[in-house]
Motif scaffolding. Structure first.
Motif, PDB file in Angstrom:
ATOM      1  N   THR A  54      29.077  35.459  39.714  1.00  0.00           N
ATOM      2  CA  THR A  54      28.163  36.597  39.619  1.00  0.00           C
ATOM      3  C   THR A  54      28.346  37.554  40.785  1.00  0.00           C
ATOM      4  O   THR A  54      28.116  38.738  40.644  1.00  0.00           O
ATOM      5  CB  THR A  54      26.696  36.118  39.583  1.00  0.00           C
ATOM      6  OG1 THR A  54      26.455  35.310  40.741  1.00  0.00           O
ATOM      7  CG2 THR A  54      26.415  35.340  38.325  1.00  0.00           C
ATOM      8  N   ILE A  55      28.777  37.036  41.926  1.00  0.00           N
ATOM      9  CA  ILE A  55      29.025  37.877  43.093  1.00  0.00           C
ATOM     10  C   ILE A  55      30.534  37.987  43.265  1.00  0.00           C
ATOM     11  O   ILE A  55      31.223  36.978  43.414  1.00  0.00           O
ATOM     12  CB  ILE A  55      28.395  37.260  44.365  1.00  0.00           C
ATOM     13  CG1 ILE A  55      26.903  37.115  44.185  1.00  0.00           C
ATOM     14  CG2 ILE A  55      28.737  38.098  45.579  1.00  0.00           C
ATOM     15  CD1 ILE A  55      26.225  36.342  45.301  1.00  0.00           C
ATOM     16  N   PRO A  56      31.059  39.204  43.221  1.00  0.00           N
ATOM     17  CA  PRO A  56      32.512  39.347  43.367  1.00  0.00           C
ATOM     18  C   PRO A  56      32.968  38.848  44.739  1.00  0.00           C
ATOM     19  O   PRO A  56      32.340  39.129  45.749  1.00  0.00           O
ATOM     20  CB  PRO A  56      32.741  40.860  43.243  1.00  0.00           C
ATOM     21  CG  PRO A  56      31.479  41.439  42.745  1.00  0.00           C
ATOM     22  CD  PRO A  56      30.393  40.474  43.035  1.00  0.00           C
ATOM     23  N   PRO A  57      34.054  38.092  44.770  1.00  0.00           N
ATOM     24  CA  PRO A  57      34.558  37.589  46.044  1.00  0.00           C
ATOM     25  C   PRO A  57      35.211  38.705  46.861  1.00  0.00           C
ATOM     26  O   PRO A  57      35.560  39.753  46.325  1.00  0.00           O
ATOM     27  CB  PRO A  57      35.593  36.541  45.628  1.00  0.00           C
ATOM     28  CG  PRO A  57      36.039  36.992  44.292  1.00  0.00           C
ATOM     29  CD  PRO A  57      34.863  37.654  43.647  1.00  0.00           C
ATOM     30  N   SER A  58      35.379  38.452  48.131  1.00  0.00           N
ATOM     31  CA  SER A  58      36.040  39.429  48.995  1.00  0.00           C
ATOM     32  C   SER A  58      37.529  39.481  48.669  1.00  0.00           C
ATOM     33  O   SER A  58      38.088  38.538  48.090  1.00  0.00           O
ATOM     34  CB  SER A  58      35.850  39.046  50.460  1.00  0.00           C
ATOM     35  OG  SER A  58      36.565  37.854  50.745  1.00  0.00           O
ATOM     36  N   SER A  59      38.167  40.562  49.064  1.00  0.00           N
ATOM     37  CA  SER A  59      39.601  40.684  48.816  1.00  0.00           C
ATOM     38  C   SER A  59      40.372  39.595  49.548  1.00  0.00           C
ATOM     39  O   SER A  59      41.381  39.098  49.043  1.00  0.00           O
ATOM     40  CB  SER A  59      40.105  42.060  49.226  1.00  0.00           C
ATOM     41  OG  SER A  59      39.880  42.281  50.604  1.00  0.00           O
ATOM     42  N   GLU A  60      39.882  39.195  50.725  1.00  0.00           N
ATOM     43  CA  GLU A  60      40.544  38.126  51.476  1.00  0.00           C
ATOM     44  C   GLU A  60      40.476  36.810  50.720  1.00  0.00           C
ATOM     45  O   GLU A  60      41.448  36.048  50.677  1.00  0.00           O
ATOM     46  CB  GLU A  60      39.911  37.956  52.858  1.00  0.00           C
ATOM     47  CG  GLU A  60      40.142  39.123  53.795  1.00  0.00           C
ATOM     48  CD  GLU A  60      39.147  40.266  53.584  1.00  0.00           C
ATOM     49  OE1 GLU A  60      38.110  40.072  52.901  1.00  0.00           O
ATOM     50  OE2 GLU A  60      39.420  41.366  54.096  1.00  0.00           O
ATOM     51  N   ALA A  61      39.327  36.517  50.096  1.00  0.00           N
ATOM     52  CA  ALA A  61      39.164  35.271  49.341  1.00  0.00           C
ATOM     53  C   ALA A  61      40.062  35.268  48.107  1.00  0.00           C
ATOM     54  O   ALA A  61      40.672  34.245  47.776  1.00  0.00           O
ATOM     55  CB  ALA A  61      37.709  35.076  48.945  1.00  0.00           C
ATOM     56  N   VAL A  62      40.155  36.399  47.430  1.00  0.00           N
ATOM     57  CA  VAL A  62      41.006  36.502  46.242  1.00  0.00           C
ATOM     58  C   VAL A  62      42.470  36.340  46.644  1.00  0.00           C
ATOM     59  O   VAL A  62      43.213  35.569  46.031  1.00  0.00           O
ATOM     60  CB  VAL A  62      40.787  37.854  45.525  1.00  0.00           C
ATOM     61  CG1 VAL A  62      41.787  38.021  44.388  1.00  0.00           C
ATOM     62  CG2 VAL A  62      39.360  37.958  45.016  1.00  0.00           C
ATOM     63  N   GLN A  63      42.871  37.034  47.695  1.00  0.00           N
ATOM     64  CA  GLN A  63      44.251  36.938  48.165  1.00  0.00           C
ATOM     65  C   GLN A  63      44.579  35.509  48.594  1.00  0.00           C
ATOM     66  O   GLN A  63      45.644  34.991  48.275  1.00  0.00           O
ATOM     67  CB  GLN A  63      44.478  37.902  49.328  1.00  0.00           C
ATOM     68  CG  GLN A  63      45.905  37.917  49.808  1.00  0.00           C
ATOM     69  CD  GLN A  63      46.166  39.014  50.825  1.00  0.00           C
ATOM     70  OE1 GLN A  63      45.356  39.904  51.024  1.00  0.00           O
ATOM     71  NE2 GLN A  63      47.311  38.944  51.472  1.00  0.00           N
ATOM     72  N   GLU A  64      43.656  34.860  49.277  1.00  0.00           N
ATOM     73  CA  GLU A  64      43.874  33.478  49.712  1.00  0.00           C
ATOM     74  C   GLU A  64      44.065  32.552  48.518  1.00  0.00           C
ATOM     75  O   GLU A  64      44.958  31.710  48.512  1.00  0.00           O
ATOM     76  CB  GLU A  64      42.688  33.016  50.557  1.00  0.00           C
ATOM     77  CG  GLU A  64      42.824  31.617  51.100  1.00  0.00           C
ATOM     78  CD  GLU A  64      41.621  31.211  51.942  1.00  0.00           C
ATOM     79  OE1 GLU A  64      41.194  30.055  51.802  1.00  0.00           O
ATOM     80  OE2 GLU A  64      41.114  32.047  52.700  1.00  0.00           O
ATOM     81  N   ARG A  65      43.234  32.715  47.495  1.00  0.00           N
ATOM     82  CA  ARG A  65      43.329  31.852  46.312  1.00  0.00           C
ATOM     83  C   ARG A  65      44.649  32.062  45.575  1.00  0.00           C
ATOM     84  O   ARG A  65      45.310  31.099  45.162  1.00  0.00           O
ATOM     85  CB  ARG A  65      42.161  32.112  45.375  1.00  0.00           C
ATOM     86  CG  ARG A  65      42.191  31.219  44.158  1.00  0.00           C
ATOM     87  CD  ARG A  65      40.931  31.262  43.379  1.00  0.00           C
ATOM     88  NE  ARG A  65      41.069  30.460  42.175  1.00  0.00           N
ATOM     89  CZ  ARG A  65      40.382  30.659  41.087  1.00  0.00           C
ATOM     90  NH1 ARG A  65      39.467  31.598  41.035  1.00  0.00           N
ATOM     91  NH2 ARG A  65      40.570  29.903  40.023  1.00  0.00           N
ATOM     92  N   VAL A  66      45.049  33.311  45.414  1.00  0.00           N
ATOM     93  CA  VAL A  66      46.296  33.600  44.711  1.00  0.00           C
ATOM     94  C   VAL A  66      47.496  33.095  45.518  1.00  0.00           C
ATOM     95  O   VAL A  66      48.404  32.468  44.960  1.00  0.00           O
ATOM     96  CB  VAL A  66      46.412  35.109  44.391  1.00  0.00           C
ATOM     97  CG1 VAL A  66      47.787  35.452  43.852  1.00  0.00           C
ATOM     98  CG2 VAL A  66      45.335  35.526  43.394  1.00  0.00           C
ATOM     99  N   LEU A  67      47.499  33.341  46.826  1.00  0.00           N
ATOM    100  CA  LEU A  67      48.609  32.875  47.658  1.00  0.00           C
ATOM    101  C   LEU A  67      48.687  31.352  47.699  1.00  0.00           C
ATOM    102  O   LEU A  67      49.781  30.781  47.697  1.00  0.00           O
ATOM    103  CB  LEU A  67      48.501  33.450  49.072  1.00  0.00           C
ATOM    104  CG  LEU A  67      48.794  34.945  49.190  1.00  0.00           C
ATOM    105  CD1 LEU A  67      48.535  35.425  50.609  1.00  0.00           C
ATOM    106  CD2 LEU A  67      50.211  35.270  48.757  1.00  0.00           C
ATOM    107  N   GLN A  68      47.538  30.697  47.704  1.00  0.00           N
ATOM    108  CA  GLN A  68      47.533  29.232  47.689  1.00  0.00           C
ATOM    109  C   GLN A  68      48.162  28.716  46.396  1.00  0.00           C
ATOM    110  O   GLN A  68      48.983  27.796  46.406  1.00  0.00           O
ATOM    111  CB  GLN A  68      46.110  28.706  47.834  1.00  0.00           C
ATOM    112  CG  GLN A  68      46.030  27.197  47.857  1.00  0.00           C
ATOM    113  CD  GLN A  68      44.589  26.702  47.998  1.00  0.00           C
ATOM    114  OE1 GLN A  68      43.629  27.427  47.756  1.00  0.00           O
ATOM    115  NE2 GLN A  68      44.444  25.461  48.395  1.00  0.00           N
ATOM    116  N   ALA A  69      47.806  29.329  45.274  1.00  0.00           N
ATOM    117  CA  ALA A  69      48.374  28.919  43.993  1.00  0.00           C
ATOM    118  C   ALA A  69      49.879  29.230  43.942  1.00  0.00           C
ATOM    119  O   ALA A  69      50.666  28.414  43.457  1.00  0.00           O
ATOM    120  CB  ALA A  69      47.642  29.606  42.844  1.00  0.00           C
ATOM    121  N   LEU A  70      50.280  30.385  44.454  1.00  0.00           N
ATOM    122  CA  LEU A  70      51.705  30.734  44.494  1.00  0.00           C
ATOM    123  C   LEU A  70      52.498  29.698  45.285  1.00  0.00           C
ATOM    124  O   LEU A  70      53.536  29.221  44.843  1.00  0.00           O
ATOM    125  CB  LEU A  70      51.900  32.112  45.114  1.00  0.00           C
ATOM    126  CG  LEU A  70      51.604  33.322  44.234  1.00  0.00           C
ATOM    127  CD1 LEU A  70      51.512  34.579  45.086  1.00  0.00           C
ATOM    128  CD2 LEU A  70      52.657  33.476  43.154  1.00  0.00           C
TER     129      LEU A  70
END
Length: 100
Positions: A54-70
């Motif tokens: 419901t609360i959009p995550p910060s750009s840092e959190a999104v980038q961290e999640r995507v980079l971790q998956a990559l």
């Protein structure tokens, strides 16, 4: 946060297969548009309209999640490549053992 979040990746670091697996892994929360040009892969990341967050995550959190998956999928791909010969040898030995 302004959307989309743009991530530029070197194709030498992350294969297209790794990028596609990452996009699938985070598809519940984010839509990722993949653009490939020359030796660069660009990801355009936007939150899904039906995301459970419901609360959009910060750009840092999104980038961290995507980079971790990559990084996770890149490591899995490398391990698979490096152990391919061993897997084939084990399968051959197992099949040879079954036929005797």
């Amino acid at each position: 946060m302004p959307w989309p979040l743009i991530l530029r990746l070197d194709e030498c670091a992350y294969s297209l297969s790794v990028v596609q697996r990452t996009a699938y892994a985070v598809a519940r929360d984010y839509e990722i548009k993949v653009q490939v040009q020359d030796q660069q892969i660009t990801l355009l990341v936007t939150p899904c309209a039906n995301s459970i967050n419901t609360i959009p995550p910060s750009s840092e959190a999104v980038q961290e999640r995507v980079l971790q998956a990559l990084n996770d999928f890149a490591l899995r791909e490398r391990i698979q490549q490096e152990t391919a010969g061993l897997r084939e040898l084990l399968i051959r030995a197992a099949l040879t053992g079954c036929s005797s």
